[in-house]
Design a protein around this motif. Structure first.
Motif, mmCIF file in Angstrom:
data_model
loop_
_atom_site.group_PDB
_atom_site.id
_atom_site.type_symbol
_atom_site.label_atom_id
_atom_site.label_comp_id
_atom_site.label_asym_id
_atom_site.label_seq_id
_atom_site.Cartn_x
_atom_site.Cartn_y
_atom_site.Cartn_z
ATOM 1 N N ILE A 264 -10.393 -24.846 22.735
ATOM 2 C CA ILE A 264 -11.131 -23.752 23.350
ATOM 3 C C ILE A 264 -12.643 -23.983 23.247
ATOM 4 C CG2 ILE A 264 -9.317 -22.039 22.981
ATOM 5 C CD1 ILE A 264 -10.799 -21.130 20.460
ATOM 6 N N ASP A 265 -13.407 -23.217 24.032
ATOM 7 C CA ASP A 265 -14.862 -23.370 23.996
ATOM 8 C C ASP A 265 -15.522 -22.483 22.945
ATOM 9 O OD1 ASP A 265 -14.490 -20.961 25.282
ATOM 10 O OD2 ASP A 265 -15.672 -21.463 27.064
ATOM 11 N N ALA A 266 -14.715 -21.886 22.090
ATOM 12 C CA ALA A 266 -15.211 -21.210 20.885
ATOM 13 C C ALA A 266 -14.768 -22.030 19.682
ATOM 14 C CB ALA A 266 -14.697 -19.783 20.797
ATOM 15 N N SER A 267 -15.262 -21.653 18.504
ATOM 16 C CA SER A 267 -15.006 -22.463 17.316
ATOM 17 C C SER A 267 -14.853 -21.573 16.090
ATOM 18 C CB SER A 267 -16.174 -23.431 17.109
ATOM 19 O OG SER A 267 -16.217 -23.940 15.798
ATOM 20 N N ALA A 268 -13.827 -21.852 15.288
ATOM 21 C CA ALA A 268 -13.689 -21.126 14.028
ATOM 22 C C ALA A 268 -14.863 -21.433 13.111
ATOM 23 C CB ALA A 268 -12.371 -21.498 13.352
ATOM 24 N N GLU A 269 -15.254 -22.694 13.045
ATOM 25 C CA GLU A 269 -16.344 -23.127 12.180
ATOM 26 C C GLU A 269 -17.680 -22.524 12.601
ATOM 27 O OE1 GLU A 269 -18.614 -25.372 9.361
ATOM 28 O OE2 GLU A 269 -16.470 -24.937 9.483
ATOM 29 N N CYS A 270 -17.959 -22.516 13.893
ATOM 30 C CA CYS A 270 -19.270 -22.077 14.376
ATOM 31 C C CYS A 270 -19.339 -20.579 14.641
ATOM 32 C CB CYS A 270 -19.624 -22.804 15.671
ATOM 33 S SG CYS A 270 -19.725 -24.592 15.519
ATOM 34 N N HIS A 271 -18.266 -20.016 15.198
ATOM 35 C CA HIS A 271 -18.328 -18.660 15.739
ATOM 36 C C HIS A 271 -17.518 -17.629 14.967
ATOM 37 C CE1 HIS A 271 -18.884 -21.116 19.673
ATOM 38 N NE2 HIS A 271 -20.015 -21.020 18.998
ATOM 39 N N MET A 272 -16.628 -18.096 14.104
ATOM 40 C CA MET A 272 -15.810 -17.188 13.297
ATOM 41 C C MET A 272 -15.810 -17.611 11.835
ATOM 42 S SD MET A 272 -12.526 -16.532 15.847
ATOM 43 C CE MET A 272 -12.410 -18.193 16.528
ATOM 44 N N PRO A 273 -16.983 -17.905 11.257
ATOM 45 C CA PRO A 273 -17.018 -18.464 9.896
ATOM 46 C C PRO A 273 -16.438 -17.543 8.832
ATOM 47 C CG PRO A 273 -19.209 -17.815 10.598
ATOM 48 C CD PRO A 273 -18.340 -17.745 11.807
ATOM 49 N N ASP A 274 -16.495 -16.237 9.074
ATOM 50 C CA ASP A 274 -15.956 -15.303 8.080
ATOM 51 C C ASP A 274 -14.449 -15.437 7.946
ATOM 52 O OD1 ASP A 274 -17.066 -13.380 6.256
ATOM 53 O OD2 ASP A 274 -15.874 -11.861 7.258
ATOM 54 N N THR A 275 -13.786 -15.873 9.011
ATOM 55 C CA THR A 275 -12.331 -16.085 8.923
ATOM 56 C C THR A 275 -12.013 -17.253 7.994
ATOM 57 O OG1 THR A 275 -12.169 -17.624 10.808
ATOM 58 C CG2 THR A 275 -12.088 -15.270 11.308
ATOM 59 N N ILE A 276 -12.958 -18.162 7.838
ATOM 60 C CA ILE A 276 -12.776 -19.311 6.944
ATOM 61 C C ILE A 276 -13.142 -18.946 5.514
ATOM 62 C CG2 ILE A 276 -13.592 -21.646 6.424
ATOM 63 C CD1 ILE A 276 -14.028 -22.027 9.445
ATOM 64 N N LEU A 277 -14.196 -18.174 5.335
ATOM 65 C CA LEU A 277 -14.684 -17.843 3.997
ATOM 66 C C LEU A 277 -13.833 -16.795 3.302
ATOM 67 C CD1 LEU A 277 -18.496 -17.766 4.785
ATOM 68 C CD2 LEU A 277 -17.305 -19.457 3.382
ATOM 69 N N MET A 278 -13.255 -15.848 4.058
ATOM 70 C CA MET A 278 -12.518 -14.765 3.403
ATOM 71 C C MET A 278 -11.281 -15.263 2.646
ATOM 72 S SD MET A 278 -12.462 -11.586 2.574
ATOM 73 C CE MET A 278 -13.522 -10.512 3.520
ATOM 74 N N PRO A 279 -10.390 -16.077 3.200
ATOM 75 C CA PRO A 279 -10.192 -16.336 4.620
ATOM 76 C C PRO A 279 -9.205 -15.324 5.212
ATOM 77 C CG PRO A 279 -8.752 -17.761 3.367
ATOM 78 C CD PRO A 279 -9.475 -16.898 2.366
ATOM 79 N N TYR A 280 -9.201 -15.203 6.536
ATOM 80 C CA TYR A 280 -8.190 -14.377 7.171
ATOM 81 C C TYR A 280 -7.874 -14.915 8.560
ATOM 82 C CZ TYR A 280 -11.710 -11.914 10.062
ATOM 83 O OH TYR A 280 -12.693 -11.587 10.963
ATOM 84 N N ARG A 281 -6.772 -14.486 9.085
ATOM 85 C CA ARG A 281 -6.306 -14.952 10.397
ATOM 86 C C ARG A 281 -6.648 -13.909 11.442
ATOM 87 N NH1 ARG A 281 -1.894 -13.867 13.652
ATOM 88 N NH2 ARG A 281 -0.728 -15.617 14.560
ATOM 89 N N PRO A 282 -7.550 -14.210 12.380
ATOM 90 C CA PRO A 282 -7.892 -13.223 13.404
ATOM 91 C C PRO A 282 -6.734 -13.013 14.378
ATOM 92 C CG PRO A 282 -8.907 -15.327 13.916
ATOM 93 C CD PRO A 282 -8.274 -15.490 12.563
ATOM 94 N N LYS A 283 -6.574 -11.791 14.815
ATOM 95 C CA LYS A 283 -5.534 -11.496 15.803
ATOM 96 C C LYS A 283 -5.984 -11.957 17.187
ATOM 97 C CE LYS A 283 -3.786 -7.407 13.367
ATOM 98 N NZ LYS A 283 -3.587 -5.939 13.433
#
Length: 377
Positions: A264-283
Motif C-alpha cells: 500500500i501507499d501508506a506505511s506502518a513505520e511512517c504513518h502508524m508508528p503508535d501501532t508499533i510502539l504500543m503495539p496494537y493492531r489497527p482495524k
C-alpha cells in the motif's frame, strides 16, 4: 469531493464524530468544574484546531514548539511542561504560557527568578510511583522514570513560588484507575495540597471510549477540588481524537509468498508508528472475522518489518470479498498519536490532511511532498 476520489495516503477527520467527543469533554468540564486541555502530543490535527480551541479550555504543550502552535491556533490557556527546558527557550515559554510546569527542583532553582518575574503560574510535576498503563513504553511512573519528582526527592520546604502540582500516571485508562492513582498521590503529597492553587491530573483519561465511567470522573474531580480548595485540570489527548478519523491508502500491488501481501501507499513505520510502539493492531474497515480471503498489508518502503499489525502479533486481515490492486483501504482510528509521530523515512510522502464535513463532503486541507522530506534532512 467523494472519499473514493481522494488522493492517498490521507488522514481524514470526521467532523461530526470530533464534535461528539468535544461535547462530551465539555460536559465533563461543566459538570465537574474542571478545565479540560487538549494534549497536543496526542492530537494536533491542524484543520480541526480552531474548533478544538473554541470548545475546550486550552492546550497542554510539551515544550516551546507546541506552545507556539497552541498560540497560533488561538487556545484560551496554554500549559507547558518539559522534562527539561533550555536556557535559550525559557523566556518565550514563560511569555507564551499561562502555566509552566518544571520537572525537577534543579530546573525550578535554575529558572526561579525568571519564572517569578513572569505572568505564568508555576507548577512542579510529581511522580506518585503508582500508575496504570498497558505497556512500559507509555508508563510515566515506571521504574527509573525521568518524569516527575518522587516523594523521596521532593523538597517540601522549597515550594515558595509554586502554585500547583502536576501528575501524569495513566494511559488509555478508566476513572477507576484515576481513583487508585489519586489515593497514592494524596497519601504522598497531601500536606502541601492546601497551599496549592491548582492540581493537574495529567492525561491518559479514556473519557470518550465506550464504557468509560464519566460520572465517576466527575465525582472524583468535584470531591478533590472541594477537599483541597484547588482548581483541577485534566489534559486528555487521545480522548479528543478517539475514533473520529482514519488513514486511507491505496493497494499498489499484491504479491504472494505463502500469503497474499498487499503493498500500500501508506506505511506502518511512517504513518502508524503508535501501532508499533504500543503495539496494537489497527482495524480495517469491512474486515471480517470469518472472511474467506486473507491478506497482510505492508508499506512501500524498504523496511522488511513494515507490516501492519506485525508487532502486535496479528498481521492477518480477512475479508468476505477479494482485495484488488487499486482498492482503497481504510485503517480506522488513526488521527491521534499516529499523526503527530509520522515520519518521512525512506522518502515516503506524508499523508494529506482532509476533513469530512457535516454534509459528508471531503475537503483536502493540506498535501505534502518533496519539500517536507528535504527540509527535515
Amino acid at each position: 469531493m467523494r472519499l473514493e476520489d481522494i488522493k492517498t495516503p490521507a488522514y481524514v477527520c470526521e467532523i461530526t464524530k470530533l464534535k461528539a467527543n468535544l461535547n462530551l469533554l465539555n460536559y465533563v468540564a461543566k459538570s465537574s468544574g474542571t478545565k479540560v486541555l487538549c494534549a497536543l502530543k496526542g492530537f494536533a490535527f491542524s484543520p480541526s484546531m480552531p474548533l478544538v480551541a473554541t470548545m475546550l479550555d486550552g492546550a497542554t504543550c510539551s515544550g516551546l514548539i507546541e506552545a507556539q502552535y497552541a498560540k497560533e491556533h488561538g487556545f484560551k490557556e496554554i500549559h507547558t511542561y518539559s522534562p527539561a527546558f533550555k536556557d535559550d527557550e525559557i523566556d518565550e515559554v514563560l511569555s507564551i504560557s499561562n502555566h509552566v510546569v518544571f520537572n525537577s527542583f534543579n530546573q525550578w532553582r535554575h529558572f526561579a527568578t525568571k519564572a517569578k518575574n513572569s505572568n505564568a503560574s508555576i507548577g512542579l510535576r510529581v511522580n506518585p510511583n503508582v500508575s496504570a498503563s498497558p505497556t512500559d513504553m507509555y508508563n510515566p511512573c515506571g521504574r527509573f522514570s525521568r518524569l516527575g519528582i518522587t516523594r523521596e526527592n521532593f523538597e517540601f520546604d522549597n515550594i515558595d513560588g509554586i502554585d500547583g502540582l502536576h501528575f501524569h500516571a495513566l494511559c488509555e485508562e478508566s476513572a477507576k484507575s484515576l481513583e487508585m492513582v489519586l489515593k497514592a498521590f494524596e497519601e504522598q503529597f497531601s500536606k502541601i495540597l492546601s497551599r496549592m492553587k491548582w492540581v493537574n491530573f495529567g492525561g491518559g483519561h479514556h473519557i470518550t471510549k465506550a464504557g468509560y465511567d464519566v460520572e465517576l470522573l466527575i465525582r472524583l474531580i468535584k470531591n478533590f477540588s472541594k477537599k483541597y480548595n484547588v482548581e483541577v485540570y485534566i489534559e486528555p489527548g487521545e480522548a479528543v481524537g478517539w475514533e473520529c478519523g482514519f488513514l486511507i491508502a491505496t493497494v499498489l500491488d499484491i504479491v504472494d509468498n505463502e500469503q497474499k501481501i498487499c503493498i500500500i501507499d501508506a506505511s506502518a513505520e511512517c504513518h502508524m508508528p503508535d501501532t508499533i510502539l504500543m503495539p496494537y493492531r489497527p482495524k480495517i474497515r469491512n474486515e471480517s472475522q470469518n472472511g474467506k480471503f486473507s491478506y497482510r498489508f505492508g508499506g512501500a518502503t524498504c523496511l522488511a518489518g513494515d507490516i501492519v499489525g506485525a508487532e502486535a502479533g496479528d498481521p492477518i486481515y480477512k475479508f468476505d470479498n477479494p482485495i484488488n490492486i487499486g482498492d482503497k483501504i481504510i485503517f480506522e482510528d488513526q488521527i491521534h498519536y499516529t499523526i503527530v509521530k509520522n515520519t518521512t523515512f525512506n522518502g515516503v510522502k506524508l499523508p494529506s490532511l482532509a476533513m469530512i464535513d457535516e454534509s459528508g463532503d471531503v475537503v483536502v486541507w493540506r498535501e505534502f511532498g518533496y519539500e517536507d522530506y528535504a527540509n527535515r534532512n
